[in-house]
Design a protein around this motif. Structure first.
Motif, PDB file in Angstrom:
ATOM      1  N   GLY A 143       0.775  -1.238   0.000  1.00  0.00           N
ATOM      2  CA  GLY A 143       0.000   0.000   0.000  1.00  0.00           C
ATOM      3  C   GLY A 143       0.799   1.275   0.000  1.00  0.00           C
ATOM      4  N   GLY A 144       2.139   1.159  -0.070  1.00  0.00           N
ATOM      5  CA  GLY A 144       2.960   2.366  -0.064  1.00  0.00           C
ATOM      6  C   GLY A 144       2.752   3.194   1.190  1.00  0.00           C
ATOM      7  N   GLU A 145       2.651   4.483   1.030  1.00  0.00           N
ATOM      8  CA  GLU A 145       2.490   5.375   2.185  1.00  0.00           C
ATOM      9  C   GLU A 145       1.148   5.175   2.869  1.00  0.00           C
ATOM     10  OE1 GLU A 145       3.161   9.303   0.807  1.00  0.00           O
ATOM     11  OE2 GLU A 145       5.311   9.005   0.439  1.00  0.00           O
ATOM     12  N   ALA A 146       0.170   4.579   2.174  1.00  0.00           N
ATOM     13  CA  ALA A 146      -1.153   4.355   2.757  1.00  0.00           C
ATOM     14  C   ALA A 146      -1.295   2.939   3.321  1.00  0.00           C
ATOM     15  CB  ALA A 146      -2.232   4.585   1.704  1.00  0.00           C
ATOM     16  N   ASP A 147      -0.211   2.160   3.326  1.00  0.00           N
ATOM     17  CA  ASP A 147      -0.279   0.784   3.812  1.00  0.00           C
ATOM     18  C   ASP A 147      -0.693   0.751   5.278  1.00  0.00           C
ATOM     19  OD1 ASP A 147       0.619  -1.954   4.709  1.00  0.00           O
ATOM     20  OD2 ASP A 147       1.287  -2.028   2.628  1.00  0.00           O
ATOM     21  N   GLN A 148      -1.511  -0.235   5.641  1.00  0.00           N
ATOM     22  CA  GLN A 148      -1.936  -0.386   7.032  1.00  0.00           C
ATOM     23  C   GLN A 148      -0.755  -0.654   7.962  1.00  0.00           C
ATOM     24  OE1 GLN A 148      -4.912  -3.496   6.041  1.00  0.00           O
ATOM     25  NE2 GLN A 148      -6.361  -2.254   7.198  1.00  0.00           N
ATOM     26  N   LEU A 149       0.293  -1.242   7.415  1.00  0.00           N
ATOM     27  CA  LEU A 149       1.522  -1.463   8.163  1.00  0.00           C
ATOM     28  C   LEU A 149       2.606  -0.574   7.548  1.00  0.00           C
ATOM     29  CD1 LEU A 149       1.409  -5.362   8.429  1.00  0.00           C
ATOM     30  CD2 LEU A 149       0.657  -3.683  10.124  1.00  0.00           C
ATOM     31  N   PRO A 150       2.930   0.559   8.169  1.00  0.00           N
ATOM     32  CA  PRO A 150       3.867   1.527   7.566  1.00  0.00           C
ATOM     33  C   PRO A 150       5.212   0.916   7.172  1.00  0.00           C
ATOM     34  CG  PRO A 150       2.752   2.512   9.443  1.00  0.00           C
ATOM     35  CD  PRO A 150       2.379   1.064   9.442  1.00  0.00           C
ATOM     36  N   ALA A 151       5.761   0.031   8.017  1.00  0.00           N
ATOM     37  CA  ALA A 151       7.062  -0.556   7.695  1.00  0.00           C
ATOM     38  C   ALA A 151       6.978  -1.414   6.441  1.00  0.00           C
ATOM     39  CB  ALA A 151       7.575  -1.386   8.876  1.00  0.00           C
ATOM     40  N   ARG A 152       5.859  -2.137   6.299  1.00  0.00           N
ATOM     41  CA  ARG A 152       5.665  -2.950   5.091  1.00  0.00           C
ATOM     42  C   ARG A 152       5.534  -2.051   3.872  1.00  0.00           C
ATOM     43  NH1 ARG A 152       0.385  -6.633   4.655  1.00  0.00           N
ATOM     44  NH2 ARG A 152      -0.532  -4.546   4.641  1.00  0.00           N
ATOM     45  N   GLY A 153       4.823  -0.938   4.014  1.00  0.00           N
ATOM     46  CA  GLY A 153       4.686   0.000   2.908  1.00  0.00           C
ATOM     47  C   GLY A 153       6.023   0.560   2.476  1.00  0.00           C
ATOM     48  N   ALA A 154       6.891   0.851   3.455  1.00  0.00           N
ATOM     49  CA  ALA A 154       8.213   1.382   3.142  1.00  0.00           C
ATOM     50  C   ALA A 154       9.057   0.356   2.397  1.00  0.00           C
ATOM     51  CB  ALA A 154       8.914   1.816   4.428  1.00  0.00           C
ATOM     52  N   LEU A 155       8.943  -0.916   2.790  1.00  0.00           N
ATOM     53  CA  LEU A 155       9.679  -1.976   2.090  1.00  0.00           C
ATOM     54  C   LEU A 155       9.221  -2.082   0.641  1.00  0.00           C
ATOM     55  CD1 LEU A 155       9.882  -4.928   4.648  1.00  0.00           C
ATOM     56  CD2 LEU A 155      11.776  -3.604   3.726  1.00  0.00           C
ATOM     57  N   GLY A 156       7.905  -1.999   0.440  1.00  0.00           N
ATOM     58  CA  GLY A 156       7.373  -2.076  -0.914  1.00  0.00           C
ATOM     59  C   GLY A 156       7.878  -0.934  -1.784  1.00  0.00           C
ATOM     60  N   LEU A 157       7.922   0.255  -1.210  1.00  0.00           N
ATOM     61  CA  LEU A 157       8.422   1.417  -1.953  1.00  0.00           C
ATOM     62  C   LEU A 157       9.904   1.262  -2.283  1.00  0.00           C
ATOM     63  CD1 LEU A 157       6.621   4.316  -0.045  1.00  0.00           C
ATOM     64  CD2 LEU A 157       6.095   3.448  -2.338  1.00  0.00           C
ATOM     65  N   ALA A 234      -7.549 -21.586  10.686  1.00  0.00           N
ATOM     66  CA  ALA A 234      -7.146 -21.445   9.289  1.00  0.00           C
ATOM     67  C   ALA A 234      -7.920 -20.384   8.508  1.00  0.00           C
ATOM     68  CB  ALA A 234      -7.229 -22.794   8.584  1.00  0.00           C
ATOM     69  N   PRO A 235      -9.264 -20.368   8.551  1.00  0.00           N
ATOM     70  CA  PRO A 235      -9.970 -19.365   7.747  1.00  0.00           C
ATOM     71  C   PRO A 235      -9.747 -17.930   8.210  1.00  0.00           C
ATOM     72  CG  PRO A 235     -11.506 -20.552   9.152  1.00  0.00           C
ATOM     73  CD  PRO A 235     -10.204 -21.279   9.227  1.00  0.00           C
ATOM     74  N   LEU A 236      -9.271 -17.778   9.438  1.00  0.00           N
ATOM     75  CA  LEU A 236      -9.041 -16.435   9.967  1.00  0.00           C
ATOM     76  C   LEU A 236      -7.697 -15.862   9.527  1.00  0.00           C
ATOM     77  CD1 LEU A 236     -10.322 -17.029  13.618  1.00  0.00           C
ATOM     78  CD2 LEU A 236     -11.622 -16.310  11.608  1.00  0.00           C
ATOM     79  N   ILE A 237      -6.790 -16.745   9.034  1.00  0.00           N
ATOM     80  CA  ILE A 237      -5.463 -16.289   8.626  1.00  0.00           C
ATOM     81  C   ILE A 237      -5.156 -16.652   7.179  1.00  0.00           C
ATOM     82  CG2 ILE A 237      -4.569 -16.406  10.988  1.00  0.00           C
ATOM     83  CD1 ILE A 237      -3.181 -19.042  10.203  1.00  0.00           C
ATOM     84  N   ASP A 238      -6.135 -17.150   6.456  1.00  0.00           N
ATOM     85  CA  ASP A 238      -5.942 -17.608   5.076  1.00  0.00           C
ATOM     86  C   ASP A 238      -5.403 -16.470   4.213  1.00  0.00           C
ATOM     87  OD1 ASP A 238      -6.067 -18.598   2.524  1.00  0.00           O
ATOM     88  OD2 ASP A 238      -8.091 -19.405   2.715  1.00  0.00           O
ATOM     89  N   PRO A 239      -4.180 -16.598   3.663  1.00  0.00           N
ATOM     90  CA  PRO A 239      -3.614 -15.521   2.846  1.00  0.00           C
ATOM     91  C   PRO A 239      -4.364 -15.287   1.543  1.00  0.00           C
ATOM     92  CG  PRO A 239      -2.238 -17.480   2.724  1.00  0.00           C
ATOM     93  CD  PRO A 239      -3.249 -17.727   3.807  1.00  0.00           C
ATOM     94  N   ASN A 240      -5.212 -16.245   1.147  1.00  0.00           N
ATOM     95  CA  ASN A 240      -6.043 -16.021  -0.038  1.00  0.00           C
ATOM     96  C   ASN A 240      -7.158 -15.019   0.241  1.00  0.00           C
ATOM     97  OD1 ASN A 240      -4.951 -18.075  -1.949  1.00  0.00           O
ATOM     98  ND2 ASN A 240      -5.516 -19.463  -0.303  1.00  0.00           N
ATOM     99  N   GLN A 241      -7.440 -14.821   1.537  1.00  0.00           N
ATOM    100  CA  GLN A 241      -8.521 -13.922   1.932  1.00  0.00           C
ATOM    101  C   GLN A 241      -8.034 -12.721   2.731  1.00  0.00           C
ATOM    102  OE1 GLN A 241     -11.547 -14.613   0.802  1.00  0.00           O
ATOM    103  NE2 GLN A 241     -10.899 -16.579  -0.055  1.00  0.00           N
ATOM    104  N   HIS A 242      -6.890 -12.857   3.397  1.00  0.00           N
ATOM    105  CA  HIS A 242      -6.429 -11.828   4.321  1.00  0.00           C
ATOM    106  C   HIS A 242      -5.023 -11.358   3.975  1.00  0.00           C
ATOM    107  CE1 HIS A 242      -9.766 -12.477   7.124  1.00  0.00           C
ATOM    108  NE2 HIS A 242      -9.572 -13.787   6.979  1.00  0.00           N
ATOM    109  N   SER A 243      -4.695 -10.154   4.426  1.00  0.00           N
ATOM    110  CA  SER A 243      -3.325  -9.658   4.442  1.00  0.00           C
ATOM    111  C   SER A 243      -2.955  -9.495   5.913  1.00  0.00           C
ATOM    112  CB  SER A 243      -3.212  -8.312   3.724  1.00  0.00           C
ATOM    113  OG  SER A 243      -3.868  -7.302   4.465  1.00  0.00           O
TER     114      SER A 243
END
Length: 266
Positions: A143-157, A234-243
């Motif tokens: 999500g870049g600067e709008a990512d819910q996890l700022p550190a992850r957004g910075a890595l993506g950028l 499992a359905p609560l953490i399924d990467p096909n449905q969740h980030s």
């Protein structure tokens, strides 16, 4: 247990996985091997496997199995983000052409590190080839600067900058079928679609990790067949449905029932 001890198996006393009779009344038995070769058995009312997943990395192969030739090329493949602050590790990648397989935060980190190395004096000639099993889309870099996890957004950028600035070439829709050694001793990645990439010197495989369930084979674990997590979880953490940003705290109801071994992936 003594330092250096290793669990080699878990079962229930006097009961293999087939036997039903009085199973719930038997304690767990844990087989332990020590560094000096000695073995012992420990008995317990409950067992929690918190060993994590670092010992079982995902392979380079696009089908969940090792690519042909992957094991033979093991000396030039790593399954973790390399620590380029270590001089020996840095020398391994400096001035080399490295394939990075994966599309998550670990791959972003490796691309950013290799780009930084390429910018340094000792990294001239360093080049990354980013191998993605999917195509690049608007969500590829998070999500870049709008990512819910700022550190992850910075890595993506940072990963996007590595590609945009020419320090990494992206190869999309590529599922590795084989890793071959060419006549010059370099590695060639061959895809399931017949494509063959230009030779590389090193390969960094960052396709996730799986739990090692081999030592729990005698335990009747209630696990989801896809995620290898407890069925209720499992359905609560399924990467096909969740980030990472959409997984919410789960209650103890998601844990296996009492008197059963629990396995968690860290």
């Amino acid at each position: 247990m003594r330092t250096g001890a290793r669990v080699t198996g878990v079962s229930q006393a006097g009961r293999d996985r087939i036997v039903d009779a009085d199973r719930d009344t038997q304690p767990f038995v844990v087989h332990v091997a020590h560094a000096d070769g000695a073995e012992e058995r420990l008995f317990a009312r409950a067992v929690i496997d918190a060993s994590g997943t670092w010992t079982a990395p995902g392979p380079a192969g696009g089908s969940g199995l090792a690519a042909l030739g992957e094991r033979a090329a093991a000396d030039r493949i790593t399954y973790r983000v390399p620590d380029l602050k270590d001089p020996a590790v840095r020398a391994r990648y400096a001035g080399k052409r490295t394939a990075v397989i994966g599309s998550g935060a670990s791959a972003f980190t490796a691309l950013a590190y290799l780009a930084d190395l390429a910018k340094a004096d000792d990294g001239k000639g360093t080049k990354a080839v980013w191998i993605l099993r999917r195509c690049i889309s608007g969500s590829t870099f998070g999500g870049g600067e709008a990512d819910q996890l700022p550190a992850r957004g910075a890595l993506g950028l940072a990963a996007k900058a590595a590609v945009d600035d020419g320090y990494a070439d992206a190869v999309t829709g590529f599922r590795t079928e084989a890793i071959e050694c060419d006549g010059d001793g370099r590695l060639v990645l061959a895809g399931e679609d017949g494509r063959r990439l230009e030779p590389v010197d090193e390969v960094i495989v960052l396709t996730g990790f799986r739990p090692d369930l081999s030592f729990l084979s005698e335990i009747r674990l209630g696990l989801d067949e896809r995620l290898q997590a407890p069925i209720a979880l499992a359905p609560l953490i399924d990467p096909n449905q969740h980030s990472c940003g959409t997984v919410y705290p789960t209650a103890t109801a998601s844990s296996p029932t009492p008197n059963r071994a629990s396995t968690w992936s860290a």
